[in-house]
Design an enzyme around this catalytic site. Structure first.
Site, short mmCIF file in Angstrom:
data_model
loop_
_atom_site.label_atom_id
_atom_site.label_comp_id
_atom_site.label_asym_id
_atom_site.label_seq_id
_atom_site.Cartn_x
_atom_site.Cartn_y
_atom_site.Cartn_z
N HIS B 27 77.36 49.95 25.43
CA HIS B 27 77.11 48.57 25.02
C HIS B 27 76.61 48.54 23.58
O HIS B 27 75.41 48.63 23.33
CB HIS B 27 76.07 47.93 25.94
CG HIS B 27 76.48 47.91 27.39
ND1 HIS B 27 76.46 49.02 28.20
CD2 HIS B 27 76.93 46.89 28.17
CE1 HIS B 27 76.88 48.70 29.40
NE2 HIS B 27 77.16 47.42 29.42
N GLY B 156 70.04 38.19 29.20
CA GLY B 156 70.18 38.46 30.63
C GLY B 156 68.85 38.54 31.33
O GLY B 156 68.64 37.95 32.39
N ILE B 187 74.74 35.56 23.42
CA ILE B 187 76.06 36.00 23.89
C ILE B 187 75.87 36.80 25.17
O ILE B 187 75.06 37.73 25.23
CB ILE B 187 76.75 36.89 22.84
CG1 ILE B 187 77.14 36.08 21.60
CG2 ILE B 187 78.00 37.58 23.43
CD1 ILE B 187 78.21 35.04 21.84
N HIS B 259 79.76 43.15 23.60
CA HIS B 259 78.64 43.43 24.49
C HIS B 259 78.78 44.79 25.19
O HIS B 259 77.88 45.61 25.12
CB HIS B 259 78.51 42.34 25.55
CG HIS B 259 77.55 42.69 26.64
ND1 HIS B 259 76.20 42.48 26.52
CD2 HIS B 259 77.72 43.29 27.85
CE1 HIS B 259 75.59 42.92 27.61
NE2 HIS B 259 76.50 43.41 28.43
N ARG B 353 49.29 46.26 61.72
CA ARG B 353 48.88 45.63 60.45
C ARG B 353 47.35 45.62 60.33
O ARG B 353 46.80 45.79 59.25
CB ARG B 353 49.44 44.20 60.30
CG ARG B 353 48.93 43.23 61.33
CD ARG B 353 49.38 41.79 61.04
NE ARG B 353 49.10 40.96 62.20
CZ ARG B 353 48.81 39.66 62.13
NH1 ARG B 353 48.76 39.04 60.97
NH2 ARG B 353 48.59 38.97 63.22
N SER B 380 47.65 37.57 56.44
CA SER B 380 48.61 38.01 57.46
C SER B 380 48.91 39.50 57.33
O SER B 380 49.09 40.20 58.33
CB SER B 380 49.91 37.23 57.34
OG SER B 380 49.68 35.85 57.52
N GLU B 407 57.74 37.95 45.56
CA GLU B 407 57.87 39.30 46.11
C GLU B 407 58.52 40.27 45.13
O GLU B 407 58.11 41.42 45.00
CB GLU B 407 58.68 39.26 47.42
CG GLU B 407 58.06 38.43 48.54
CD GLU B 407 58.26 36.94 48.38
OE1 GLU B 407 59.05 36.53 47.49
OE2 GLU B 407 57.62 36.16 49.11
N PHE B 433 61.07 39.94 54.23
CA PHE B 433 61.18 39.63 52.81
C PHE B 433 61.25 40.89 51.94
O PHE B 433 61.22 40.80 50.71
CB PHE B 433 60.07 38.67 52.37
CG PHE B 433 60.15 37.35 53.10
CD1 PHE B 433 61.37 36.71 53.23
CD2 PHE B 433 59.03 36.79 53.70
CE1 PHE B 433 61.47 35.50 53.93
CE2 PHE B 433 59.13 35.58 54.40
CZ PHE B 433 60.34 34.94 54.51
N HIS B 469 62.50 34.64 59.73
CA HIS B 469 61.32 35.46 59.49
C HIS B 469 61.31 36.76 60.30
O HIS B 469 60.34 37.51 60.24
CB HIS B 469 60.05 34.66 59.78
CG HIS B 469 59.71 33.67 58.68
ND1 HIS B 469 60.60 32.72 58.25
CD2 HIS B 469 58.60 33.52 57.92
CE1 HIS B 469 60.06 32.00 57.28
NE2 HIS B 469 58.84 32.46 57.05
#
Lengths: 659, 659
Positions: B27, B156, B187, B259, B353, B380, B407, B433, B469
């Site tokens: 690039h 980007g 660009i 690019h 947990r 949690s 996250e 997640f 979930h």
């Protein structure tokens, strides 16, 4: 606020709190605090509880899906197919009222939400779809496509990056019929938003090119409604920020403990008292409230009959357009496409990404409502529909979309486009960046939306860009996702098969496509739609089965004669899509992978993870279970053992180990 | 710009273009356009090519990793261990100059970049680490921790959501030693940024609480340097926006074709001509340029000797603190922790947990440099270190972090914290997640960083929140990722084992933890660090092996006596971490899963994908290969077959099918 509005809003608050209390699970804070907002939106929306799928309806997405009871309360009160018994069954097995809103499960729910930020991005997709279809079909005096998209978000949706990506694109695209309302209660699970989110959201959205309106008092219904009217007078999208109090009126008002746990019965009693709600019995809806919603439901449904009249006149005035309109909403005639020889003809050697580009352009001729693009990699993904131009505020009719470098928002937007209806959405990036968009692809799968994911550069064939750009675990990750088809075609014909399989599916399809040129194989065909098939049978019962996908099918076919020369009868299976293969009959599967043959070798330039389902404890995997490296692709295939020699050696070892 | 600066900058431009040309891949656009920016940053940074790991150095991250040749050129010219031969080997197998910068591979590279936006977020993590350590260790007159973090981004990186997430948090945290420079060439691959990215980035960052400085001319070195100085005079992070021209000076200036493809030899010749660079021979560095960089290298290394002096005085003045400083940078003494009985003692029934919360708090006492938190789910995830308070601009010494509902940025920030050094980073969210943060976890794995991912609510045990979930495919997805350990412990003791295994690892570790209470099992132990082990042996050669993880180990243990009563000799294997099990000796593996026993049943409340590696073609999987549902957890386990009865039935069927 007048009395009946207040009583209606308080009913929503209390009904929500009570359902959550009964379930002993749920998120009461937002339904209570944001009830006036939702009430105002629904009151001003065009929709018809008696015909929830009316195409001209305004769309409403609850991006803060954890506030599901807010939506269920409204659906019930407006007379949608959500009964009081359903409300009482909130979050119970098989009920119409699951923990988060689920599209296709509960009538009136426009999108599955819960994973934060995505509802917002889906709303952007819906607004894009609306403007595109409006540009295509509307004529002077005939605004047959003409609706608003409303999305209700909370602080969480605003913090997630995907909403920022989508908002930036929405600003560029000047989506003036998109109205986002931000329930700003400034409370998240860990406490005040000051702890981690002190930014000026209004200024941020202004920077994206949105109109921003702030309403200081979340109980000021008039101001909220006024803001909704102002939102419609702009040539850009609008964000209405409404400052609210979580769990308003309850003793937990303003507390983070009100976010995700039932209030407690005593607190509900005290809230009723504070709000002046005189009905002790849980799940009471005062008769005048039902009457109010019934009146509102009739009023908001009025535009439908006018729209039906309009469509009738449109049919007469523009019969050809009307026919197209119907076609846009009909399934694709895949059979006739399969019989079209164009889809089976490819050059002697062609990268499957290039084959995909050819197919996409052919499809675009047959399917005028293909609509999509790439996250800034169109030249690499070969996804441009040629001669069509790009969708933009000045040319919303065009079918190519510049999504920008925003993979996650792109996929969520495609979900929104599909949810809107009348369009086939596809999107594209490199396979390795499937990771960036995966949370939205999961929602495609959950919502059964046939979004097509064109994911090119599908292996170390990426070459010099190196390990950050070379997928290893992505195929496994996607294959493990329920209700998702992953196709890794061996050549152009199998790529066609993948598209054909994808078009009318009730699931998303991933096309994992090569960067590098691949030979067009003699034995490949639309049989690939069965997921796996024999492309070279053994002479008699096979001694070994080679199972390959994509670029490695060629390797397997080259290894076979070498093995046969050594007296090892070899069957070669092309397995472009394990999910479809698994769905075949036992007889068919036995014909492809006879149980008695334990010497099985999978060949795929990616993680072996998952292939043991087909190769078992006795088989072997020619695979890549580490990260790749930066070098010309040819060197990498050699380095990592994707050679005829290694396949042959592995097959012999496997056969020998079973002797 | 003076002559030597210009010649030095042009040398970077041309060296980069020529290396890309020779590789025929890469690039060139940004290295050429952004050369003055990078030159200005490096000139103003404290760093020492002769001691690249000097702890007091300023950090530089090239977030736009595709511009790797820009960094390699600078590393070479400054005298880092990157020779001209290495430059000539750009993007070749085994070279020090891979396609994108790789941490741990090329000396002087601070982070692996390429997946856009993440370098920016890692820089935020580094700045957090710096301010935290400074608060901990600095004393009046002794700023032993005192460096800037520079990050160079392109369009980007600015479009990706993760940078927005991280920038918002950085603003809240007032990270005044973070300096981002945005090479705005407008660009991207598909064309002008106007097509998809018309927002006002300056206003957006202002909204986040950043100082924003704009430099109109990317060749105006003085203005860039001036902006870098201004950046240091604020109590908030700074974004310097520099308008540049991609491929400046070449015939492809301003074109998107510059690019990602080599310029072509003729274009390089014309560029040299335009820039007035009088050396035809490729890879020429004029002697005066080497001399200039040599001088700069000496100058920028000067602060190191002062810092060494300071540390020496600090050692005398604050011996206890100095000792802590050393401890912060030493590996954890895991052996002694394992021998600490506290880590093996848990209540009769405890959610993993909650066990994790206990362990984390114990560890925090032993390991003062544990530093982390949750994406707004601390209550949690049970990740709060009690009595420690939260990291904030007013209390940067505190060890808990509020990451906000972000996250992806959270995980990338943890990578940055680990890269900075001296800290153990952990982060937390729900397992489902993991999808949101996966791209950053992949970089943890690629960079061999032992970030600990505390991912709770690890199955349909989530219950009422429903399918959005409930993780199904996430375990498979993470297990398929190279160099990543996924632990799904059965109880508190196995959770301890997971932490012990994670601490000094050269890979990230995922802890998949239950929401619901699980019994503390008699047979579990630190043997879990072997990944899989027998927790109930059969009386003689087993007829069936039950292989389970996490909450389903209990089920397997309960099914075993029922099976034995029926005369089926049953071995139960707890398999909390397949990656560690796979790494054991063949003998050990044979003792746990004897090859001769083909009747094998895996039990895990998640996708079966991948388990066939252990259960083969003859085994069975008690698993969940569809999405979950919204209902109380107990009902779901029953509905989906996670019952003793179903395990027993499946085992019997499997044994019978082999008779």
């Amino acid at each position: 606020m007048n009395t009946i509005d207040k009583l209606s809003i308080d009913t929503i608050r209390i009904l929500s709190a009570e359902a959550i209390q009964k379930a002993n699970s749920g998120h009461p804070g937002m339904p209570i605090g944001a009830a006036p907002i939702a009430y105002a939106i629904w009151k001003n929306m065009n929709h018809n509880p008696k015909d929830p799928s009316w195409r001209g309806r305004d769309r409403f997405i609850l991006s803060a899906g954890h506030a599901s009871m807010l939506e269920y309360s409204l659906l019930h009160l407006y007379g949608y197919d959500v009964s009081m018994d359903d409300i009482k069954q909130f979050r119970q097995l098989g009920s119409k009222t699951p923990g988060h809103p689920e599209f296709g499960h509960t009538c009136g729910v426009e999108a599955t939400t819960g994973p934060l930020g995505q509802g917002f991005a889906m709303a952007v997709g819906m607004a894009i779809a609306e403007s595109h279809l409006a540009a295509k079909f509307n004529r002077a005096g005939f605004n047959v496509v003409d609706n608003y998209t409303y999305v209700l978000t909370g602080d969480g949706c605003m913090e997630e990056g995907v909403s920022g990506e989508a908002a930036s694109l929405a600003g560029t695209l000047k989506l003036n019929k998109l109205i986002a309302v931000y329930d700003r209660n400034r409370i998240t699970i860990e406490g005040s938003t000051d702890l981690a989110f002190s930014e000026n959201v209004a200024a941020r959205f202004g920077a994206y090119g949105w109109q921003v309106i702030t309403v200081d008092d979340g109980n000021d219904l008039d101001s909220i409604e006024n803001a909704l009217h102002l939102a419609k007078r702009q040539d850009k999208p609008t964000l209405i920020i409404v400052d609210t109090k979580i769990a308003y009126g309850s003793p937990k008002e303003g507390m983070n403990s009100a976010h995700g746990s039932p209030l407690g019965e005593e607190n509900i009693r005290l809230m009723k008292q504070k709000l002046g709600f005189d009905y002790d019995e849980p799940f009471t809806v005062p008769a005048q409230v039902y009457a109010n919603f019934s009146r509102l439901a009739e009023k908001c449904a009025e535009p439908q009959s006018a729209h039906a009249q309009l469509m009738k006149a449109y049919k007469t005035a523009f019969p050809a357009l009307y026919k197209e309109w119907e076609e846009y909403h009909a399934p694709v005639d895949v059979e006739s496409l399969i019989n079209d020889r164009e889809f089976a003809e490819f050059d002697e050697k062609v990268a499957t990404r290039a084959a995909s580009g050819k197919i996409l352009n052919l499809l675009a001729r047959h399917i005028p409502n293909m609509f999509g693009g790439s996250a800034d990699l169109a030249p690499s993904n070969v996804t441009e529909i040629k001669g069509e131009g790009y969708y933009s505020p000045d040319s919303p009719k065009n079918r190519n979309i510049h999504f920008g470098i925003r993979e996650f928002a792109m996929a969520a937007i495609c979900n929104g486009i599909m949810l809107y209806g009348g369009l086939h959405a596809y999107c594209a990036t490199f396979l390795v960046f499937a990771d960036y968009l995966k949370p939205a692809l999961r929602l495609s799968a959950l919502m059964k939306l046939p979004v097509i994911y064109v994911l090119t550069h599908d292996s170390i064939g990426v070459g010099e860009d190196g390990p950050t750009h070379q997928p290893i675990e992505q195929l496994a990750s996607l294959r493990a996702t329920p209700n998702t088809r992953v196709f890794r075609p061996a050549d152009g014909k199998e790529t066609s098969a993948a598209y054909m399989s994808a078009l009318n599916a009730d699931c998303p399809t991933v096309l994992a496509l090569s960067r590098q040129g691949l030979p067009t194989l003699e034995a490949t065909s639309f049989e690939a739609m069965r997921g796996g098939y024999v492309i070279k049978a053994a002479d008699g019962a096979p001694d070994v089965i080679l199972i390959a996908s994509g670029s490695e099918v060629e390797l397997a076919l080259k290894a076979a004669p070498v093995l046969e020369e050594k007296g090892i009868r070899t069957q070669v299976v092309s397995m472009p899509c394990t999910e479809l293969f698994d769905a075949q009959s036992d007889e068919y599967k036995e014909s492809v992978l006879p149980k008695a043959v334990r010497a099985r070798v999978s060949i795929e330039a990616a993680s072996s993870f998952g292939w043991q389902k087909y190769t078992g404890l006795d088989g072997a995997n020619v695979s890549l279970d580490t990260f790749g490296a930066s070098a010309p692709a040819g060197k990498l295939f050699e380095l990592f053992g994707f050679t005829v020699q290694n396949v042959v050696d592995t097959a012999i070892r496997t056969v020998d180990s079973l002797k």
